[in-house]
Enzyme design. Sequence first.
Site, PDB file in Angstrom:
ATOM      1  N   LYS A  86       0.859  -1.188   0.000  1.00 10.10           N
ATOM      2  CA  LYS A  86       0.000   0.000   0.000  1.00 10.10           C
ATOM      3  C   LYS A  86       0.890   1.232   0.000  1.00 10.10           C
ATOM      4  O   LYS A  86       1.910   1.271   0.712  1.00 10.10           O
ATOM      5  CB  LYS A  86      -0.875  -0.056   1.252  1.00 10.10           C
ATOM      6  CG  LYS A  86      -1.972   0.978   1.363  1.00 10.10           C
ATOM      7  CD  LYS A  86      -2.808   0.673   2.602  1.00 10.10           C
ATOM      8  CE  LYS A  86      -3.989   1.612   2.764  1.00 10.10           C
ATOM      9  NZ  LYS A  86      -4.818   1.228   3.945  1.00 10.10           N
ATOM     10  N   SER A 115      -9.449   0.776   2.826  1.00 10.69           N
ATOM     11  CA  SER A 115      -8.664   1.643   1.975  1.00 10.69           C
ATOM     12  C   SER A 115      -7.506   0.935   1.271  1.00 10.69           C
ATOM     13  O   SER A 115      -6.836   1.513   0.428  1.00 10.69           O
ATOM     14  CB  SER A 115      -8.100   2.798   2.816  1.00 10.69           C
ATOM     15  OG  SER A 115      -7.231   2.319   3.847  1.00 10.69           O
ATOM     16  N   SER A 171      -9.748  -1.578   6.981  1.00 11.91           N
ATOM     17  CA  SER A 171      -9.163  -1.339   5.669  1.00 11.91           C
ATOM     18  C   SER A 171      -8.377  -2.496   5.080  1.00 11.91           C
ATOM     19  O   SER A 171      -7.974  -2.435   3.923  1.00 11.91           O
ATOM     20  CB  SER A 171      -8.267  -0.088   5.714  1.00 11.91           C
ATOM     21  OG  SER A 171      -9.067   1.065   5.823  1.00 11.91           O
TER      22      SER A 171
END
Length: 462
Positions: free
Chosen positions: A79, A155, A179
């Site tokens: 990420k 996310s 997330s």
Amino acid sequence: MNLEQADAVAIATAVREGKVSAVEVTKAAFRRIEARDHELNCFTTVTVETALADAQRIDSEIAQGKNPGSLAGVPFAVKNLFDIAGITTLAGSKINAENPPATQDATAIAKLKQAGAVLVGALNMDEYAYGFVTENTHYGTTRNPHDLTRVAGGSSGGSAAAVSGGLVPLALGSDTNGSIRVPAALCGVFGLKPTYGRLSRAGVALFSSSLDHIGFFARSVRDIATVFDVLQGEDDNDPVCTKRPPVETLDTISLPDITNLRIAIADEYFIQQASSEAFAAVQKVAKALDITECITIPEAQRARAAAFVITACEGANLHLEQLRSRLQDFDPATRDRFLAGALIPSSWYIQAQRFRRWFRDQFHEIFQKVDVILAPTTPISAPLIGQQTMILNNEEILVRPHLGLFTQPLSFIGLPVLSVPLQHPNALPLGVQLIAAPYNEALILRIAALLEAKGIISAPVV
């Protein structure tokens, strides 16, 4: 060897045994990224030169008779809020793109590299990790590999979609309110959020410090266990990283005798607001484990509300200067929530933290009665890109804030949770959360291994 379908353990074994080179594996990963990422939009950066150099080093070590590690030659991505040496850490934002490059890798990346894994790039996310859909105004929407018209979740959407789509077998993400678990469920992969403080967050752009965890995605239970082994251990660079010694898990994922385990289904809040499909997924897992007992988690709705308050306050405080000076450079989806967080009275935050202590005490009592709790990961399967509302319990509610209905109350007090994927013919995947007491990750891995062996859960490449 089918490198697209193989899990990380299989790839590493083949590399160490000389059946395939790390360079070959890495080049194959970049070919898959080039072929598919234009439609999935997982990657914001690819690291071709450094990845190939690392792969060549691993092959050289093997040629010299050395053991390069348990993840030898395995491609992974992260990420884009993890620091990568020489690359600017975006955290999904336009503002951060102006920052200088990171000077060193985040601790988690460094540990994976030490185990022989090869970093191939950084992945798309909701801006500053504030979202559940990965529809990013600056870097585009990440699409769900199971249906390109649907969201990947967030996310950490780029991470989950990259694993589900076969671009990489492993990916790092972060989880504040869900997330990791939300995109894991929507994309049909395994997603582990360990106990708060179990893994180091050093070199990670934080969102809400008292809630943030790092974790990861994979396509098999043994991959989850292997990566968890690698990432454990105290880190003085992260003030909340536990001082407990690492706990080996690879030897503990032998199939358990579930007659000795107390497993229960979370009812009321966790069932009333679930779609029929989400409830059916929990029932399928419960049936496979021969579980009928239910348990009520008190005030789960209030825990979620308190988590919202703490998240908004801590997130807004972290970005207060940019909110004052560069408001229009935020993604509109995060800007308004940060502004709202900046206006929350301090007394609300204090009260939310007081309730947090009470809620933690309730779970301490619950785990005197049960060892593991089952709950749906998300209330629905992946919604359409741009979808604003959904119907739950005969009520029309907003999609974005409610995809974390069942994840927020659990990360609120830092419990370890593994979202396991259930695949349905001609339907979208869903996830079920396996929830345990703090530092009991090994137990949920054992139960997941049993479910995987029974064929109840799986994470095929799509």
